[in-house]
Design an enzyme around this catalytic site. Structure first.
Site, PDB file in Angstrom:
ATOM      1  CE  LYS A 213      -2.104  -0.463   3.977  1.00 12.41           C
ATOM      2  NZ  LYS A 213      -1.548  -1.843   4.295  1.00 12.41           N
TER       3      LYS A 213
ATOM      4  NE  ARG B  36      -3.714  -0.593  10.081  1.00 10.93           N
ATOM      5  CZ  ARG B  36      -2.730  -0.113   9.547  1.00 10.93           C
ATOM      6  NH1 ARG B  36      -2.616   1.102   8.884  1.00 10.93           N
ATOM      7  NH2 ARG B  36      -1.634  -0.560   9.300  1.00 10.93           N
TER       8      ARG B  36
ATOM      9  NE  ARG C 269       7.753  -2.800   5.976  1.00  7.50           N
ATOM     10  CZ  ARG C 269       6.383  -2.785   6.120  1.00  7.50           C
ATOM     11  NH1 ARG C 269       5.782  -2.306   4.668  1.00  7.50           N
ATOM     12  NH2 ARG C 269       6.206  -2.556   6.958  1.00  7.50           N
TER      13      ARG C 269
ATOM     14  NE  ARG D 291       6.679  -0.216   9.866  1.00  6.03           N
ATOM     15  CZ  ARG D 291       5.444  -0.007   9.440  1.00  6.03           C
ATOM     16  NH1 ARG D 291       5.366   0.383   8.209  1.00  6.03           N
ATOM     17  NH2 ARG D 291       4.568  -0.555   9.922  1.00  6.03           N
TER      18      ARG D 291
ATOM     19  NE  ARG E 168       2.580  -4.286  11.273  1.00  5.15           N
ATOM     20  CZ  ARG E 168       3.272  -4.136  10.523  1.00  5.15           C
ATOM     21  NH1 ARG E 168       4.531  -4.809  10.809  1.00  5.15           N
ATOM     22  NH2 ARG E 168       3.203  -3.565   9.604  1.00  5.15           N
TER      23      ARG E 168
HETATM   24  P1  AMP Z   1       1.212   1.129   8.844  1.00  5.64           P
HETATM   25  O1  AMP Z   1       2.551   1.800   8.505  1.00  5.64           O
HETATM   26  O2  AMP Z   1       0.255   1.483   8.056  1.00  5.64           O
HETATM   27  O3  AMP Z   1       1.435  -0.400   8.961  1.00  5.64           O
HETATM   28  O4  AMP Z   1       0.856   1.471  10.524  1.00  5.64           O
HETATM   29  C1  AMP Z   1       1.670   1.179  11.477  1.00  5.64           C
HETATM   30  C2  AMP Z   1       0.955   1.260  12.768  1.00  5.64           C
HETATM   31  O5  AMP Z   1       0.537   2.312  13.136  1.00  5.64           O
HETATM   32  C3  AMP Z   1      -0.208   0.086  12.786  1.00  5.64           C
HETATM   33  O6  AMP Z   1       0.219  -1.400  13.258  1.00  5.64           O
HETATM   34  C4  AMP Z   1      -1.127   0.737  13.923  1.00  5.64           C
HETATM   35  O7  AMP Z   1      -0.493   0.506  15.119  1.00  5.64           O
HETATM   36  C5  AMP Z   1      -0.707   2.401  13.683  1.00  5.64           C
HETATM   37  N1  AMP Z   1      -1.836   2.507  12.595  1.00  5.64           N
HETATM   38  C6  AMP Z   1      -1.627   3.058  11.380  1.00  5.64           C
HETATM   39  N2  AMP Z   1      -2.885   3.555  10.760  1.00  5.64           N
HETATM   40  C7  AMP Z   1      -3.819   3.273  11.768  1.00  5.64           C
HETATM   41  C8  AMP Z   1      -5.434   3.448  11.577  1.00  5.64           C
HETATM   42  N3  AMP Z   1      -5.892   3.807  10.634  1.00  5.64           N
HETATM   43  N4  AMP Z   1      -6.031   2.838  12.683  1.00  5.64           N
HETATM   44  C9  AMP Z   1      -5.187   2.541  14.007  1.00  5.64           C
HETATM   45  N5  AMP Z   1      -3.765   2.498  13.861  1.00  5.64           N
HETATM   46  C10 AMP Z   1      -3.197   2.765  12.863  1.00  5.64           C
END
Ligand code: AMP
Length: 215
Positions: A9, A84, A121, A153, A164
């Site tokens: 994404k 989400r 990654r 990360r 996750r």
């Molecule tokens: P990502 O980089 O999109 O994988 O997001 C990393 C982390 O940020 C996720 O595992 C969540 O803990 C938090 N996060 C990001 N976007 C959201 C969202 N829309 N709602 C809740 N938590 C989020």
């Protein structure tokens, strides 16, 4: 842009946003920046993110509402990592009332491939760019965009990846039911090469917009 962690994404949102000259709005990036600068939201989000759980809907909806209100998002944007949950999707529909319809793209990738991608990654510690690792050890890899250090990360370790993906299945997959009957919803195959997915994505977005969305 919907899809599991590791579906691509972020990479694809970045490419699409650059090509269309609209902002990419990534809630994960916004939260990582908040953690980095030590804001109150960042301090609270850090432990939640490290466990692979979701930050509360209220906080996320507030962040996105404020971001989408800014002038640079008026002509369009690519949203990465939001919504989400169904509650976030309902709030987004409210925020979008009176604006052009959302184009909803789900990037589909089999789970074994997600686990493989997330485990290998690397991201840039300075600019956040993503890269699949070349053959060299992580410590010696530099970012192709800014020359910064590439690192894993903190939430891409095995245990957190599994958490996750479980959170994705429980909280985010129900969004597919929420969106799938909309005329602007499309599924694309995310298992292809990044270039292949980017072409498919561009064509798919054009076909939805050509069919009347956004007018
Ligand atoms: P990502 O980089 O999109 O994988 O997001 C990393 C982390 O940020 C996720 O595992 C969540 O803990 C938090 N996060 C990001 N976007 C959201 C969202 N829309 N709602 C809740 N938590 C989020």
């Amino acid at each position: 842009m919907l899809g599991a962690p590791g579906a691509g994404k972020g990479t694809q949102a970045e490419r699409l946003a650059r090509a269309r000259r609209i902002p990419k709005i990534s809630t994960g990036d916004i939260l990582r920046e908040a953690v980095h600068t030590g804001t109150e939201i960042g301090l609270r989000a850090r432990a939640i993110m490290d466990r692979g759980e979701l930050v509360s809907d209220d906080v996320m909806i507030g962040i996105v509402r404020e971001r989408l209100d800014r002038p640079d998002a008026a002509a369009g944007f690519v949203l990465d990592g939001f919504p989400r949950t169904v509650t976030q999707a309902e709030a987004l529909d409210g925020i979008m009332r009176g604006r052009a319809p959302l184009v909803i793209i789900d990037i589909d990738v089999p789970e074994e491939e997600l686990i493989r991608r997330l485990g290998s990654r690397l991201v840039c510690a300075s600019c956040g760019a993503n890269a699949a690792p070349p053959t060299a050890a992580a410590a010696s890899v530099l970012c192709a965009t800014c020359g910064g250090q590439m690192i894993q990360r903190s939430d891409d370790n095995d245990a957190t990846v599994r958490d996750r993906l479980a959170v994705y299945r429980a909280k985010t997959m129900p969004l597919l039911d929420y969106y799938k009957t909309r005329p602007t919803f499309r599924l694309i195959n995310g298992a292809a090469t990044p270039d292949g997915v980017a072409e498919d994505l561009a064509r798919t977005v054009d076909s939805v917009l050509g069919a009347g969305a956004g007018r």
